[in-house]
Design an enzyme around this catalytic site. Sequence first.
Site, short mmCIF file in Angstrom:
data_model
loop_
_atom_site.label_atom_id
_atom_site.label_comp_id
_atom_site.label_asym_id
_atom_site.label_seq_id
_atom_site.Cartn_x
_atom_site.Cartn_y
_atom_site.Cartn_z
N ASP A 74 27.26 36.73 66.73
CA ASP A 74 27.82 37.77 67.59
C ASP A 74 26.72 38.50 68.37
O ASP A 74 25.54 38.27 68.15
CB ASP A 74 28.66 38.77 66.77
N ASN A 142 34.64 47.02 56.13
CA ASN A 142 36.08 46.85 56.30
C ASN A 142 36.52 45.39 56.10
O ASN A 142 37.64 45.03 56.41
CB ASN A 142 36.52 47.34 57.69
N HIS A 144 35.10 42.78 57.62
CA HIS A 144 34.92 41.91 58.79
C HIS A 144 33.84 40.85 58.54
O HIS A 144 32.93 41.03 57.74
CB HIS A 144 34.65 42.71 60.07
N GLU A 149 37.37 42.15 63.22
CA GLU A 149 37.81 43.35 62.51
C GLU A 149 39.17 43.10 61.86
O GLU A 149 39.85 42.12 62.20
CB GLU A 149 37.90 44.52 63.51
#
Length: 251
Positions: A74, A142, A144, A149
Amino acid sequence: MQIDLNNIKVFIEEDYDKLSKKCAEVIKAQMNSKPDSNIGFATGGTPVGTYKELIRMNAEKEVDFSGITAFNLDEYYPILKSDSQSYDYFMKDNLFNHVNIKKDRLFIPNGEAKDVDLECEEYEKHVMSAGVDLQILGLGLNGHIGFNEPESVFTGKTHHVNLDESTINANARFFNSYEEVPKSALTMGIKTIMMAKKILIMISGENKAEIAEKIFFGDITPFVPASVLQLHPDVTAVLDKEAGSRIMKRI
Ligand code: PGA
């Protein structure tokens, strides 16, 4: 200690240093068994120790990067490659500038792209046609993986994404202020990640213990993106004992 949990080989190491050494060993085994491997690299705090160990191994000729092709997971968007917060900069600073990888074998989503959708489409095509042999992952608080997400579709390809509030807050530690933290990014999708032949996920720290437990023991659900890894045939997870504390209580 090694255990198998829902199809995933899980190693729980004494501390972060041992976690880094174990992860570097997994990457070394891949590179030595296939010297022209395509490896998906991840950024974040967790892989830094692993990359340091790979730099040492490369200096001592235990691993050779000369045939390796790198595809980054990413990148923030928009961001200049020269920005010290870009993942392009991070990967060069923490690994690529210090090993014998060929500069024309480094592929990172382009945070400077004018046409973001075209960039994602071309990056996806490139990754898919090459095929990733080993994908390295960190884990977000979270759940991810990459910047997929919660509620990301499992069929997602490389795409442009708005970051979760919790991710922006977690990333703020690398910036002077919250305002400076990029609010969007380019990321391989869940499907892109799941197409890798092998996956290595590294999880460190007490604040990851709860989400780590959910990944290995919970339902497979887009609300916890990394839970999808239970469906992949070849995943190795390496945790330190802080991140693995809740898992150890259950076994
Ligand atoms: P971290 O990030 O290694 O800095 O905790 C992991 C991630 O968000 O993927």
